[in-house]
Design a protein around this motif. Structure first.
Motif, PDB file in Angstrom:
ATOM      1  N   UNK A  17       0.809  -1.214   0.000  1.00 30.95           N
ATOM      2  CA  UNK A  17       0.000   0.000   0.000  1.00 30.95           C
ATOM      3  C   UNK A  17       0.849   1.274   0.000  1.00 30.95           C
ATOM      4  N   UNK A  18       2.116   1.156   0.340  1.00 31.48           N
ATOM      5  CA  UNK A  18       2.992   2.318   0.362  1.00 31.48           C
ATOM      6  C   UNK A  18       3.270   2.795   1.775  1.00 31.48           C
ATOM      7  N   UNK A  19       4.447   3.351   1.959  1.00 32.08           N
ATOM      8  CA  UNK A  19       4.850   3.814   3.291  1.00 32.08           C
ATOM      9  C   UNK A  19       3.992   4.981   3.764  1.00 32.08           C
ATOM     10  N   UNK A  20       3.531   5.826   2.828  1.00 33.14           N
ATOM     11  CA  UNK A  20       2.706   6.965   3.227  1.00 33.14           C
ATOM     12  C   UNK A  20       1.380   6.508   3.822  1.00 33.14           C
ATOM     13  N   UNK A  21       0.807   5.417   3.301  1.00 36.35           N
ATOM     14  CA  UNK A  21      -0.441   4.876   3.857  1.00 36.35           C
ATOM     15  C   UNK A  21      -0.198   4.327   5.263  1.00 36.35           C
ATOM     16  N   UNK A  22       0.926   3.637   5.443  1.00 33.64           N
ATOM     17  CA  UNK A  22       1.261   3.101   6.765  1.00 33.64           C
ATOM     18  C   UNK A  22       1.441   4.230   7.783  1.00 33.64           C
ATOM     19  N   UNK A  23       2.136   5.293   7.383  1.00 36.19           N
ATOM     20  CA  UNK A  23       2.343   6.420   8.296  1.00 36.19           C
ATOM     21  C   UNK A  23       1.021   7.090   8.654  1.00 36.19           C
ATOM     22  N   UNK A  24       0.119   7.201   7.689  1.00 31.96           N
ATOM     23  CA  UNK A  24      -1.210   7.760   7.970  1.00 31.96           C
ATOM     24  C   UNK A  24      -1.968   6.877   8.959  1.00 31.96           C
ATOM     25  N   UNK A  25      -1.844   5.545   8.790  1.00 38.48           N
ATOM     26  CA  UNK A  25      -2.536   4.620   9.695  1.00 38.48           C
ATOM     27  C   UNK A  25      -1.983   4.725  11.113  1.00 38.48           C
ATOM     28  N   UNK A  28      -3.393   7.937  12.542  1.00 40.13           N
ATOM     29  CA  UNK A  28      -4.835   7.856  12.805  1.00 40.13           C
ATOM     30  C   UNK A  28      -5.146   6.975  14.008  1.00 40.13           C
ATOM     31  N   UNK A  29      -4.361   5.920  14.199  1.00 39.10           N
ATOM     32  CA  UNK A  29      -4.592   5.010  15.331  1.00 39.10           C
ATOM     33  C   UNK A  29      -3.844   5.454  16.584  1.00 39.10           C
ATOM     34  N   UNK A  30      -3.175   6.608  16.515  1.00 41.26           N
ATOM     35  CA  UNK A  30      -2.435   7.169  17.647  1.00 41.26           C
ATOM     36  C   UNK A  30      -1.379   6.200  18.175  1.00 41.26           C
ATOM     37  N   UNK A  31      -0.746   5.495  17.239  1.00 43.62           N
ATOM     38  CA  UNK A  31       0.327   4.563  17.599  1.00 43.62           C
ATOM     39  C   UNK A  31       1.636   5.338  17.678  1.00 43.62           C
ATOM     40  N   UNK A  32       2.305   5.232  18.809  1.00 45.12           N
ATOM     41  CA  UNK A  32       3.550   5.959  19.018  1.00 45.12           C
ATOM     42  C   UNK A  32       4.768   5.188  18.526  1.00 45.12           C
ATOM     43  N   UNK A  33       4.562   3.941  18.091  1.00 50.86           N
ATOM     44  CA  UNK A  33       5.682   3.104  17.663  1.00 50.86           C
ATOM     45  C   UNK A  33       5.861   3.219  16.148  1.00 50.86           C
ATOM     46  N   UNK A  44      -3.252  -5.367  22.921  1.00 52.64           N
ATOM     47  CA  UNK A  44      -4.026  -6.211  22.016  1.00 52.64           C
ATOM     48  C   UNK A  44      -4.848  -5.407  21.022  1.00 52.64           C
ATOM     49  N   UNK A  45      -5.257  -4.188  21.408  1.00 47.84           N
ATOM     50  CA  UNK A  45      -6.145  -3.419  20.543  1.00 47.84           C
ATOM     51  C   UNK A  45      -5.395  -2.693  19.424  1.00 47.84           C
ATOM     52  N   UNK A  46      -4.068  -2.789  19.402  1.00 46.64           N
ATOM     53  CA  UNK A  46      -3.291  -2.038  18.416  1.00 46.64           C
ATOM     54  C   UNK A  46      -3.576  -2.521  16.999  1.00 46.64           C
ATOM     55  N   UNK A  47      -3.641  -3.840  16.796  1.00 45.72           N
ATOM     56  CA  UNK A  47      -3.872  -4.355  15.449  1.00 45.72           C
ATOM     57  C   UNK A  47      -5.278  -4.022  14.941  1.00 45.72           C
ATOM     58  N   UNK A  48      -6.348  -4.233  15.730  1.00 39.42           N
ATOM     59  CA  UNK A  48      -7.668  -3.809  15.245  1.00 39.42           C
ATOM     60  C   UNK A  48      -7.751  -2.313  14.979  1.00 39.42           C
ATOM     61  N   UNK A  49      -7.078  -1.501  15.796  1.00 40.58           N
ATOM     62  CA  UNK A  49      -7.082  -0.052  15.561  1.00 40.58           C
ATOM     63  C   UNK A  49      -6.411   0.284  14.233  1.00 40.58           C
ATOM     64  N   UNK A  50      -5.314  -0.405  13.923  1.00 45.39           N
ATOM     65  CA  UNK A  50      -4.648  -0.188  12.635  1.00 45.39           C
ATOM     66  C   UNK A  50      -5.555  -0.610  11.479  1.00 45.39           C
ATOM     67  N   UNK A  51      -6.287  -1.704  11.668  1.00 46.04           N
ATOM     68  CA  UNK A  51      -7.215  -2.155  10.621  1.00 46.04           C
ATOM     69  C   UNK A  51      -8.318  -1.130  10.396  1.00 46.04           C
ATOM     70  N   UNK A  52      -8.815  -0.536  11.493  1.00 41.37           N
ATOM     71  CA  UNK A  52      -9.846   0.503  11.365  1.00 41.37           C
ATOM     72  C   UNK A  52      -9.291   1.715  10.634  1.00 41.37           C
ATOM     73  N   UNK A  53      -8.078   2.115  10.964  1.00 37.02           N
ATOM     74  CA  UNK A  53      -7.476   3.285  10.333  1.00 37.02           C
ATOM     75  C   UNK A  53      -7.250   3.036   8.843  1.00 37.02           C
TER      76      UNK A  53
END
Length: 646
Positions: A17-25, A28-33, A44-53
């Motif tokens: 999908x591209x690095x820009x899409x990953x950075x946006x996700x 959007x999911x407020x992931x600090x990593x 545990x909720x990190x992966x579902x949050x990324x899927x939602x984003x």
């Protein structure tokens, strides 16, 4: 969840999908990593949050991305050699389905904090199988479906079709907002799947097995022989009551329950003395256990002296309400026992955990739980009150415990080293990012940002040359400095010049004016290149007026500055390889230099071309008349006195 799962997600999302899409996700999911460590535990909720984003960014559904993440993990774990475990689990896909729980259990050595789901093969036929999935995590059933689909395709060359027959507490597709992860005590996800695939060979060779004539002539089995061969064995009747048990099971029961007699163990319901840790949520009745004969069970011996009886109604189906089933469904659990992996009672001993398989023995008309203690090393052996001679003399139980003791410390040292290396790698990545930023800042100080980015992209130096029809070139010369006859005076001159040039640098704070270079006592800047600016004369004039004020405020003894400005066309481009510089060429540059050299201290001399652009803009100008300029002859020049706001 461990970082390896998130590593797989990051790798394939960035790739497909591209690095820009990953950075946006991530944002959007407020992931600090920005990166994940393989053996580090994440929420545990990190992966579902990324899927939602990702669903919101791409327009694809939440279910699509959770399924996609599951496929990504199967493709990814081959890098760690786990594909070999899958291939070795069985000849057929149904073999793998039967062994999934055991595979997860074996991974506890590498991933001790792993909270794996439970998978039970409920039924198999020639066209597929029925699988029951249980998990304490919500939102991961689609992830599991993606894993199954990819494993069937990659390892068994099967086209797997999955249909959900029943679902309880699962997150529905298309949900909005972050996924709320609830603990197991509040809810447990239970999903029954129908898996459609070609299962004929498995059924022919495993299920529809025809015994040999010699096997039909065997004598009836004596339960005493069975218990003597396997001291960790429990025999159950149709009501799930314990009718007999091996010697070591009884000894362990007495050790952990000194206030009870062995006779209270025999004849009791199995769930009065054990807690089923795996598969979670299993109902212990004959029909259920009979269907789960291929599943590995983990039963924990509990101390019944401080127990409470859980309401049996919560385990009952509407179809079962007679007194016999009510008695069967009574489950006794240890009061106030945390479900966190620790198995301790009031005596300070860890509760013993028995792992094994349920076998139906036709001669006994009973279900036999053929098991052994789950022990990792000698420390655990002493912790549950057992000794090596208590373990089965046959098999590898004793050897595994000793091997675990020998390798446990080595594994710990290896894990610590790997974590240390991971930390060092993360610091190295951060340091590399820091160096990259410093390198970018240095590059942008030498070259304009647009030109530097073009060169970084591989643009040839000659292609950076451009013609600009209208720019304003500024020259400023510091006067009154003398290098002197000794080192001290020379150092004072350098310090003073640095203070003046630093003050000039501080005034170039907009992209409308670019510092070109400094040569000796002369400072050169331009407005209108490399970024085209129709108001180049105004911005050049504003900078010159600010510089005069600032240098006067420095109050440097015997130090002054004179400035010259001229407007016209130039050619600009990068010159040099080792120390590339952005240079301006053309008569406009020469004329601007003459405006400065023929000027006076703390004054700004501008050409008539620049004056024409400033006259109607509110700037205060004074005519100097015609001045003899070297190489130009007589030229009309002006003094720039003040700006529109002065």
């Amino acid at each position: 969840m461990y970082g390896m799962l998130l590593e797989s997600v990051q790798h394939f999302v960035q790739t497909e999908f591209g690095e820009h899409v990953w950075n946006q996700a991530l944002q959007a999911s407020q992931c600090k990593h920005t990166s994940f460590k393989t053996h580090q535990v994440y929420p545990d909720n990190l992966m579902p949050d990324l899927a939602q984003s990702l669903s919101a960014i791409t327009g694809k559904s939440f279910d699509y991305f959770m399924n996609y993440f599951g496929k990504c993990f199967v493709r990814f774990f081959s890098n760690f050699g786990y594909d070999k475990i899958i291939r070795a689990s069985g000849r057929y896909f149904a073999d793998f389905l039967q062994s999934m729980d055991n595979l997860h259990n074996q991974m506890r050595f590498t991933y001790p904090k792993m909270k794996s789901p439970s998978m039970q093969l409920a039924m198999a036929d020639e066209n597929g199988a029925v699988l029951i999935y249980k998990s304490g995590r919500t939102g991961f059933s689609r992830y599991f479906m993606g894993q199954l689909t990819e494993i069937a395709k990659c390892f068994y060359d099967l086209d797997l079709k999955i249909t959900t027959l029943e679902s309880e507490n699962d997150v529905a597709g298309g949900t909005t907002g972050p996924i709320q992860m609830k603990p197991l005590a509040d809810q447990q996800v239970v999903v029954k799947y129908r898996l459609d695939f070609d299962n004929k060979e498995f059924m022919e060779k495993r299920i529809n097995y025809i015994p040999h004539e010699s096997q039909k002539s065997l004598k009836d089995l004596d339960v005493k022989i069975l218990l003597e061969l396997f001291p960790f064995t429990i025999v159950l009747d149709h009501t799930m009551n314990i009718t007999d048990a091996g010697e070591k099971v009884l000894e362990t029961f007495i050790l952990h329950n000194p206030d009870r007699k062995p006779t209270s163990f025999i004849g009791s319901h199995i769930m009065e003395n054990f807690k089923c840790r795996r598969p979670r949520g299993t109902i212990f009745d004959w029909d259920t256990i009979f269907q789960m004969r291929t599943v590995l069970f983990e039963l924990e011996l509990i101390r019944t002296g401080t127990t409470k009886i859980r309401n049996p109604d919560e385990f009952l189906d509407n179809e079962h309400n007679d007194e016999t089933v009510l008695e069967i469904q009574k489950v006794v659990i240890e009061a106030e026992e945390p479900d966190d992996g620790e198995r301790k009672n009031s005596q300070g001993l860890k509760s013993i955990l028995l792992k094994g398989q349920m076998f139906f023995i036709k001669d006994l008309d009973s279900m036999v739980f053929l098991c052994s203690p789950l022990i990792n090393n000698l420390d655990e052996l002493h912790g549950i009150g057992l000794y090596l001679n208590d373990l089965n003399p046959h098999g590898l139980s004793r050897e595994l415990v000793l091997a675990g003791w020998q390798h446990y410390s080595k594994l710990e040292i290896m894990f610590e080293k790997e974590e240390q290396r991971s930390d060092e790698l993360e610091k190295s990545v951060e340091l590399a990012d820091s160096w990259k930023k410093k390198g970018d800042e240095l590059l942008y100080s030498m070259l304009p940002r647009p030109i530097a980015e073009r060169m970084r992209a591989g643009t040839d130096l000659l292609e950076t040359c451009e013609t600009f029809e209208g720019v304003s070139v500024i020259f400023g010369e510091v006067m009154g400095l003398h290098s002197g006859e000794n080192i001290q005076e020379a150092m004072n001159a350098v310090t003073t010049l640095n203070a003046v040039f630093t003050a000039i640098d501080e005034e170039i704070f907009t992209p409308f004016v670019y510092k070109v270079e400094t040569v000796g006592m002369v400072y050169m800047a331009v407005s209108g290149a490399p970024d085209i600016n129709p108001l180049h004369a105004e911005h050049a004039a504003d900078l010159a007026l600010r510089l005069i004020k600032k240098i006067k405020n420095l109050k440097l003894k015997d130090v002054s500055v004179k400035i010259g400005i001229h407007s016209g066309p130039v050619v600009a481009g990068v010159v040099g390889l080792k120390v590339p510089r952005y240079c301006l060429f053309g008569d406009t540059v020469n004329t601007a230099s003459r405006m400065e050299s023929s000027g006076e201290a703390f004054k700004i001399q501008i050409s008539s071309a620049t004056a024409a652009k400033l006259q109607d803009r509110g700037y205060k100008l004074e005519s100097r008349g015609f001045v003899k300029v070297k190489g130009k002859g007589e030229m009309e020049t002006f003094w720039l006195v003040a700006g529109p706001e002065d």
